[in-house]
Design a protein around this motif. Structure first.
Motif, PDB file in Angstrom:
ATOM      1  N   PHE A   8       0.829  -1.206   0.000  1.00  0.00           N
ATOM      2  CA  PHE A   8       0.000   0.000   0.000  1.00  0.00           C
ATOM      3  C   PHE A   8       0.866   1.260   0.000  1.00  0.00           C
ATOM      4  O   PHE A   8       0.605   2.202  -0.757  1.00  0.00           O
ATOM      5  N   ILE A   9       1.897   1.273   0.818  1.00  0.00           N
ATOM      6  CA  ILE A   9       2.804   2.429   0.868  1.00  0.00           C
ATOM      7  C   ILE A   9       3.525   2.611  -0.468  1.00  0.00           C
ATOM      8  O   ILE A   9       3.676   3.730  -0.968  1.00  0.00           O
ATOM      9  N   GLY A  10       3.949   1.489  -1.061  1.00  0.00           N
ATOM     10  CA  GLY A  10       4.614   1.565  -2.366  1.00  0.00           C
ATOM     11  C   GLY A  10       3.701   2.125  -3.438  1.00  0.00           C
ATOM     12  O   GLY A  10       4.131   2.942  -4.270  1.00  0.00           O
ATOM     13  N   LEU A  11       2.445   1.700  -3.416  1.00  0.00           N
ATOM     14  CA  LEU A  11       1.472   2.213  -4.387  1.00  0.00           C
ATOM     15  C   LEU A  11       1.239   3.712  -4.184  1.00  0.00           C
ATOM     16  O   LEU A  11       1.095   4.463  -5.153  1.00  0.00           O
ATOM     17  N   ALA A  12       1.214   4.143  -2.941  1.00  0.00           N
ATOM     18  CA  ALA A  12       1.043   5.564  -2.646  1.00  0.00           C
ATOM     19  C   ALA A  12       2.221   6.368  -3.185  1.00  0.00           C
ATOM     20  O   ALA A  12       2.037   7.462  -3.743  1.00  0.00           O
ATOM     21  N   VAL A  13       3.420   5.821  -3.029  1.00  0.00           N
ATOM     22  CA  VAL A  13       4.615   6.500  -3.545  1.00  0.00           C
ATOM     23  C   VAL A  13       4.540   6.646  -5.072  1.00  0.00           C
ATOM     24  O   VAL A  13       4.865   7.701  -5.629  1.00  0.00           O
ATOM     25  N   ILE A  14       4.111   5.576  -5.744  1.00  0.00           N
ATOM     26  CA  ILE A  14       3.970   5.631  -7.207  1.00  0.00           C
ATOM     27  C   ILE A  14       2.960   6.695  -7.609  1.00  0.00           C
ATOM     28  O   ILE A  14       3.201   7.506  -8.518  1.00  0.00           O
ATOM     29  N   GLN A  15       1.815   6.722  -6.935  1.00  0.00           N
ATOM     30  CA  GLN A  15       0.787   7.703  -7.248  1.00  0.00           C
ATOM     31  C   GLN A  15       1.278   9.128  -7.019  1.00  0.00           C
ATOM     32  O   GLN A  15       1.049  10.018  -7.858  1.00  0.00           O
ATOM     33  N   LEU A  16       1.966   9.353  -5.916  1.00  0.00           N
ATOM     34  CA  LEU A  16       2.478  10.696  -5.632  1.00  0.00           C
ATOM     35  C   LEU A  16       3.556  11.100  -6.637  1.00  0.00           C
ATOM     36  O   LEU A  16       3.666  12.276  -7.012  1.00  0.00           O
ATOM     37  N   ILE A 293      -6.678   1.762  -4.128  1.00  0.00           N
ATOM     38  CA  ILE A 293      -8.031   1.730  -3.563  1.00  0.00           C
ATOM     39  C   ILE A 293      -8.323   0.372  -2.934  1.00  0.00           C
ATOM     40  O   ILE A 293      -8.860   0.272  -1.816  1.00  0.00           O
ATOM     41  N   ILE A 294      -7.958  -0.710  -3.636  1.00  0.00           N
ATOM     42  CA  ILE A 294      -8.268  -2.056  -3.153  1.00  0.00           C
ATOM     43  C   ILE A 294      -7.503  -2.375  -1.873  1.00  0.00           C
ATOM     44  O   ILE A 294      -8.076  -2.875  -0.894  1.00  0.00           O
ATOM     45  N   THR A 295      -6.196  -2.105  -1.865  1.00  0.00           N
ATOM     46  CA  THR A 295      -5.399  -2.403  -0.663  1.00  0.00           C
ATOM     47  C   THR A 295      -5.843  -1.549   0.523  1.00  0.00           C
ATOM     48  O   THR A 295      -5.869  -2.032   1.670  1.00  0.00           O
ATOM     49  N   ALA A 296      -6.212  -0.299   0.253  1.00  0.00           N
ATOM     50  CA  ALA A 296      -6.707   0.567   1.331  1.00  0.00           C
ATOM     51  C   ALA A 296      -7.985  -0.009   1.920  1.00  0.00           C
ATOM     52  O   ALA A 296      -8.157  -0.037   3.153  1.00  0.00           O
ATOM     53  N   ALA A 297      -8.870  -0.489   1.051  1.00  0.00           N
ATOM     54  CA  ALA A 297     -10.140  -1.052   1.520  1.00  0.00           C
ATOM     55  C   ALA A 297      -9.907  -2.288   2.391  1.00  0.00           C
ATOM     56  O   ALA A 297     -10.564  -2.469   3.428  1.00  0.00           O
ATOM     57  N   ILE A 298      -8.964  -3.137   1.991  1.00  0.00           N
ATOM     58  CA  ILE A 298      -8.673  -4.348   2.776  1.00  0.00           C
ATOM     59  C   ILE A 298      -8.080  -3.981   4.133  1.00  0.00           C
ATOM     60  O   ILE A 298      -8.475  -4.523   5.182  1.00  0.00           O
ATOM     61  N   PHE A 300      -8.374  -1.175   5.759  1.00  0.00           N
ATOM     62  CA  PHE A 300      -9.415  -0.556   6.586  1.00  0.00           C
ATOM     63  C   PHE A 300     -10.361  -1.615   7.151  1.00  0.00           C
ATOM     64  O   PHE A 300     -10.786  -1.541   8.311  1.00  0.00           O
ATOM     65  N   ALA A 301     -10.692  -2.615   6.330  1.00  0.00           N
ATOM     66  CA  ALA A 301     -11.623  -3.661   6.762  1.00  0.00           C
ATOM     67  C   ALA A 301     -11.085  -4.425   7.962  1.00  0.00           C
ATOM     68  O   ALA A 301     -11.839  -4.806   8.872  1.00  0.00           O
ATOM     69  N   VAL A 309      -2.657   4.067   7.698  1.00  0.00           N
ATOM     70  CA  VAL A 309      -3.340   3.882   6.412  1.00  0.00           C
ATOM     71  C   VAL A 309      -4.199   5.101   6.077  1.00  0.00           C
ATOM     72  O   VAL A 309      -4.180   5.604   4.956  1.00  0.00           O
ATOM     73  N   LEU A 310      -4.943   5.578   7.056  1.00  0.00           N
ATOM     74  CA  LEU A 310      -5.809   6.732   6.828  1.00  0.00           C
ATOM     75  C   LEU A 310      -4.991   7.973   6.491  1.00  0.00           C
ATOM     76  O   LEU A 310      -5.365   8.751   5.598  1.00  0.00           O
ATOM     77  N   SER A 311      -3.875   8.162   7.168  1.00  0.00           N
ATOM     78  CA  SER A 311      -3.025   9.328   6.911  1.00  0.00           C
ATOM     79  C   SER A 311      -2.478   9.304   5.482  1.00  0.00           C
ATOM     80  O   SER A 311      -2.490  10.324   4.777  1.00  0.00           O
ATOM     81  N   ILE A 312      -2.000   8.138   5.060  1.00  0.00           N
ATOM     82  CA  ILE A 312      -1.470   8.012   3.699  1.00  0.00           C
ATOM     83  C   ILE A 312      -2.580   8.185   2.668  1.00  0.00           C
ATOM     84  O   ILE A 312      -2.418   8.862   1.649  1.00  0.00           O
ATOM     85  N   PHE A 313      -3.731   7.575   2.966  1.00  0.00           N
ATOM     86  CA  PHE A 313      -4.873   7.643   2.062  1.00  0.00           C
ATOM     87  C   PHE A 313      -5.313   9.093   1.857  1.00  0.00           C
ATOM     88  O   PHE A 313      -5.476   9.553   0.722  1.00  0.00           O
TER      89      PHE A 313
END
Length: 367
Positions: A8-16, A293-298, A300-301, A309-313
């Motif tokens: 999830f963190i890696g995906l956030a880095v790519i998006q940013l 989105i998918i990893t964040a949802a998992i 959070f679940a 997770v919420l801070s990164i999201f």
């Protein structure tokens, strides 16, 4: 779960990296200036069964405030009154040139064949393209687009807006998707890696067309007279963008989700023929967007490290929102930025649906 958090963190880095490193190139770019030039321009419009649109929009092209231009009207074997209307315009305006395309068994219904005939018939060295259902935002459209040509920059990518429809959520989705696409191809062009443009508002010097033998390498693909041509012909040295408000064109958006979905399918099908590097950078963006989105949802679940997770999201969304907001402001689409989080999620799953639908059936092409 810890591994999923790292992903999830890696995906956030790519998006940013995309939003700040790539899309920020356009979002935070300085305002563009118009320095009028007297470059001879051929405005090229290809139409097939567009009688209602050409009656309204061709006169707007003829009224452009520009010293040296012609309008090349291409009738692609229309079955309605498009040809007759074009013939009337040819008589009415001295700078209108008409190209009549007959049905050809080898190239039946192929817009690229019709455009090729129109380009060969054009008398000016610089070509400006728009669609039959488009109109310019001002009488200085030709001036604004042609002002970005230089000795080195012989391809100009412009912005094609969609009309606003009040109280329509679908319209906001369509316009947002159009803005996001524009942010991408404008930003990559500014970085020196252009990969596409839109035929409803783009320009290039005639020699660029013949340098790559026109559409011959992808003539068998019904779509891509704009995207695939730019993907082949454009590079960091010869390509620039135009984003002054006077340079925009406007067209009518789809009014049903099914029509929009089919349009999306055609776009995805065309992108399959992009250069491998361009497919990779687009795939990485959209793939990381979906998986984020998918990893964040998992996470959070299962409430795993939910504060992190919420801070990164929220951080990702805030930065993306800022970049999209600045870009939308440049494109005079300020109203759509407020719908960003909701519309983005809708578009993500629409894109996924269109991609998998294309695996089982081919989208409908040129009329």
């Amino acid at each position: 779960m810890l591994i999923l958090l790292y992903i999830f963190i890696g995906l956030a880095v790519i998006q940013l990296a995309y939003y700040l490193g790539v899309f920020g190139q356009f979002a935070f770019a300085k305002a563009q200036q118009i320095t009028p030039k007297r470059i001879p321009i051929s405005v090229i419009v290809c139409a097939k069964n567009e009688e209602e649109n050409v009656v309204k929009y061709i006169p707007l092209l003829a009224e452009q405030n520009y010293p040296d231009f012609e309008i090349v009207l291409i009738d692609d074997a229309s079955g309605d009154n498009t040809l007759e209307i074009f013939e009337q315009f040819e008589k009415q305006y001295p700078n209108v040139r008409l190209v009549k395309v007959e049905n050809n068994e080898a190239f039946w219904g192929n817009k690229k064949y019709a455009l090729t005939l129109g380009i060969k018939a054009a008398k000016k060295e610089y070509l400006l393209f728009t669609d039959a259902d488009c109109y310019p935002t001002s009488k200085d459209w030709i001036t604004a687009m042609s002002s970005q040509f230089t000795m080195q920059k012989t391809i100009v990518l412009g912005y094609g807006k969609y009309e606003k429809i009040a109280n329509s959520f679908l319209n906001k989705i369509i316009r947002f998707e159009n803005v996001l696409n524009t942010i991408q191809y404008f930003s990559w062009a500014k970085l020196g890696f252009p990969y596409m443009g839109l035929g409803r508002n783009m320009a290039y010097k005639r020699e660029e067309f013949f340098n790559v033998n026109g559409f011959i390498d992808h003539m068998q693909i019904r779509t891509g007279d704009d995207e695939l041509f730019i993907n082949q012909a454009a590079n960091g040295k010869n390509t620039t963008i135009a984003f002054t408000p006077e340079s925009f064109s406007v067209s009518k958006p789809k009014t049903t989700f099914s029509a929009f979905f089919n349009q999306k399918r055609r776009q995805i099908a065309t992108a399959d023929y992009f250069k491998s590097a361009d497919q990779f950078k687009l795939g990485l963006f959209y793939g990381s967007q979906l998986l984020f989105i998918i990893t964040a949802a998992i996470l959070f679940a299962f409430q795993f490290e939910w504060i992190i997770v919420l801070s990164i999201f929220l951080g990702r969304y805030l930065i993306a929102w800022i970049v999209v907001g600045f870009s939308a402001g440049k494109l005079k689409e300020n109203d759509i930025k407020w719908w960003f989080p909701i519309v983005e999620i809708v578009l993500i799953f629409t894109q996924v649906n269109a991609y998998f639908t294309n695996l089982f059936s081919k989208p409908i092409q040129w009329k």
